[in-house]
Design an enzyme around this catalytic site. Structure first.
Site, PDB file in Angstrom:
ATOM      1  N   HIS A   1       8.393  -5.645  -1.387  1.00 20.82           N
ATOM      2  CA  HIS A   1       7.450  -6.540  -2.079  1.00 20.82           C
ATOM      3  C   HIS A   1       6.688  -5.817  -3.176  1.00 20.82           C
ATOM      4  O   HIS A   1       5.661  -6.304  -3.646  1.00 20.82           O
ATOM      5  CB  HIS A   1       6.464  -7.158  -1.070  1.00 20.82           C
ATOM      6  CG  HIS A   1       7.123  -8.151  -0.164  1.00 20.82           C
ATOM      7  ND1 HIS A   1       6.541  -8.626   0.980  1.00 20.82           N
ATOM      8  CD2 HIS A   1       8.348  -8.735  -0.206  1.00 20.82           C
ATOM      9  CE1 HIS A   1       7.357  -9.487   1.582  1.00 20.82           C
ATOM     10  NE2 HIS A   1       8.463  -9.545   0.887  1.00 20.82           N
TER      11      HIS A   1
ATOM     12  N   ASP B   1       0.855  -1.197   0.000  1.00 18.91           N
ATOM     13  CA  ASP B   1       0.000   0.000   0.000  1.00 18.91           C
ATOM     14  C   ASP B   1       0.889   1.245   0.000  1.00 18.91           C
ATOM     15  O   ASP B   1       2.107   1.161   0.107  1.00 18.91           O
ATOM     16  CB  ASP B   1      -0.938  -0.030   1.234  1.00 18.91           C
ATOM     17  CG  ASP B   1      -0.194   0.025   2.570  1.00 18.91           C
ATOM     18  OD1 ASP B   1      -0.396  -0.867   3.408  1.00 18.91           O
ATOM     19  OD2 ASP B   1       0.604   0.978   2.782  1.00 18.91           O
TER      20      ASP B   1
HETATM   21  N1  APR Z   1      -0.971  -3.437  15.333  1.00 21.25           N
HETATM   22  C1  APR Z   1       0.220  -4.096  15.300  1.00 21.25           C
HETATM   23  N2  APR Z   1       0.375  -5.354  14.814  1.00 21.25           N
HETATM   24  C2  APR Z   1      -0.733  -5.953  14.318  1.00 21.25           C
HETATM   25  C3  APR Z   1      -2.007  -5.328  14.318  1.00 21.25           C
HETATM   26  C4  APR Z   1      -2.097  -4.019  14.855  1.00 21.25           C
HETATM   27  N3  APR Z   1      -3.254  -3.343  14.889  1.00 21.25           N
HETATM   28  N4  APR Z   1      -2.895  -6.197  13.772  1.00 21.25           N
HETATM   29  C5  APR Z   1      -2.206  -7.308  13.448  1.00 21.25           C
HETATM   30  N5  APR Z   1      -0.911  -7.173  13.780  1.00 21.25           N
HETATM   31  C6  APR Z   1       0.188  -8.118  13.598  1.00 21.25           C
HETATM   32  C7  APR Z   1      -0.226  -9.569  13.702  1.00 21.25           C
HETATM   33  O1  APR Z   1      -0.156 -10.005  15.057  1.00 21.25           O
HETATM   34  C8  APR Z   1       0.840 -10.252  12.840  1.00 21.25           C
HETATM   35  O2  APR Z   1       1.982 -10.584  13.620  1.00 21.25           O
HETATM   36  O3  APR Z   1       0.671  -7.947  12.291  1.00 21.25           O
HETATM   37  C9  APR Z   1       1.229  -9.184  11.817  1.00 21.25           C
HETATM   38  C10 APR Z   1       0.691  -9.453  10.426  1.00 21.25           C
HETATM   39  O4  APR Z   1       1.312 -10.639   9.960  1.00 21.25           O
HETATM   40  P1  APR Z   1       0.982 -11.135   8.485  1.00 21.25           P
HETATM   41  O5  APR Z   1      -0.500 -11.128   8.280  1.00 21.25           O
HETATM   42  O6  APR Z   1       1.743 -12.389   8.284  1.00 21.25           O
HETATM   43  O7  APR Z   1       1.556  -9.968   7.542  1.00 21.25           O
HETATM   44  P2  APR Z   1       3.074  -9.750   7.160  1.00 21.25           P
HETATM   45  O8  APR Z   1       3.988 -10.154   8.264  1.00 21.25           O
HETATM   46  O9  APR Z   1       3.184  -8.349   6.656  1.00 21.25           O
HETATM   47  O10 APR Z   1       3.277 -10.762   5.921  1.00 21.25           O
HETATM   48  C11 APR Z   1       4.531 -10.727   5.272  1.00 21.25           C
HETATM   49  O11 APR Z   1       3.646 -12.223   3.596  1.00 21.25           O
HETATM   50  O12 APR Z   1       1.785 -12.771   2.401  1.00 21.25           O
HETATM   51  C12 APR Z   1       3.026 -12.173   2.318  1.00 21.25           C
HETATM   52  O13 APR Z   1       3.729 -10.534   0.809  1.00 21.25           O
HETATM   53  C13 APR Z   1       2.906 -10.741   1.917  1.00 21.25           C
HETATM   54  O14 APR Z   1       4.174  -8.849   2.694  1.00 21.25           O
HETATM   55  C14 APR Z   1       3.430  -9.978   3.120  1.00 21.25           C
HETATM   56  C15 APR Z   1       4.307 -10.988   3.811  1.00 21.25           C
END
Ligand code: APR
Length: 249
Positions: free
Chosen positions: A113, A98
């Protein structure tokens, strides 16, 4: 040109940073991968198999991002303030596709990414800003080509199995930094999940995790604060700007 002599900071952000802006994460119970299989929409093989489905997946996310009710939250704004006020380089490495960090004012930023608001031509390779829907008939704005089994354009994001972007720049910054902060990421996708280990192996920088809950790599961080990013990140940035690196516990 940001100063590199003063004490550099590398920030890594993930989908949790944008959660309170209204964008879903991937692996939370209500996350994107709980509703669609990444193998069907986020791999080169998926695009080869069904390009229209992949376009539909990213068109829906692009429209959501551009809707009026989506904007930066206090976590994005705090990170932009840190970059503006810290007496050294702050490199923001985001896994997010984003544009909320940019909209909050961050400038020294790397999208490892890629970006959903960018399109890349399969024929001429040129990438550029893109905010409309994309389909198999959409012509490339650079070379004008269109059509074909896969069409001319793809979203300019890194799919599973593809090389992340700007890794040389990221690894150089990790080597030199005095502080590494990981925010809103589950620590489940490499190479980003391995950055904290890269930093620890050099033994000099302080490492901090700011997340809603402990990530997979939580035990690797010297300092950890848990809670929603819109609260925890501004609190951490305030403390850092007030007390400097020595103030972080
Ligand atoms: N504030 C802080 N942390 C949060 C919140 C919040 N409001 N809501 C959720 N989280 C945390 C969750 O606990 C989790 O640890 O954010 C994390 C999101 O993890 P993922 O959904 O796995 O996202 P991300 O780590 O960015 O994924 C990495 O995986 O699917 C691929 O390319 C995609 O860039 C992405 C990569």
């Amino acid at each position: 040109m940001p100063q590199t002599s003063a004490r550099g900071i590398v920030i890594l952000t993930g989908a949790g940073t944008s959660r309170e802006s209204g964008l879903h994460t991937f692996r939370d119970p209500d996350g994107i991968w709980s509703r669609v299989r990444l193998e069907d929409v986020a791999t080169p093989e998926a695009f080869e198999r069904d390009p229209a489905r992949v376009h539909g997946f990213y068109n829906a996310r692009r429209r959501a991002l551009l809707s009026d009710d989506i904007g930066p939250n206090p976590a994005h704004r705090a990170l932009a303030r840190l970059e503006a006020e810290w007496p050294g380089e702050v490199l923001l490495v985001t896994q997010n596709i984003d544009n909320l960090h940019e909209r909050a004012g961050s400038k020294n930023l790397v999208h490892m990414h890629g970006e959903i608001l960018s399109a890349r031509c399969l024929r001429c390779g040129v990438a550029g800003p893109w905010s409309a829907d994309m389909n198999l008939e959409t012509p490339c704005p650079a070379c004008g080509q269109a059509g074909g089994r896969l069409g001319a354009l793809r979203v300019d994001v890194v799919w599973f199995g593809e090389m992340p972007m700007a890794m040389d720049r990221i690894l150089t910054a990790l080597e030199a930094c005095e502080l590494f902060v990981s925010i809103g990421t589950s620590g489940s996708v490499y190479p980003a999940a391995g950055f904290v280990q890269d930093v620890r192996e050099r033994g000099r920088a302080h490492t901090v995790e700011l997340n809603l809950e402990p990530s997979e790599g939580h035990s690797l961080f010297a300092e950890r604060h848990y809670g929603p990013a819109s609260r925890v990140v501004p609190e951490f940035v305030d403390r850092l700007l007030r007390d400097g690196l020595g103030g972080t516990s």
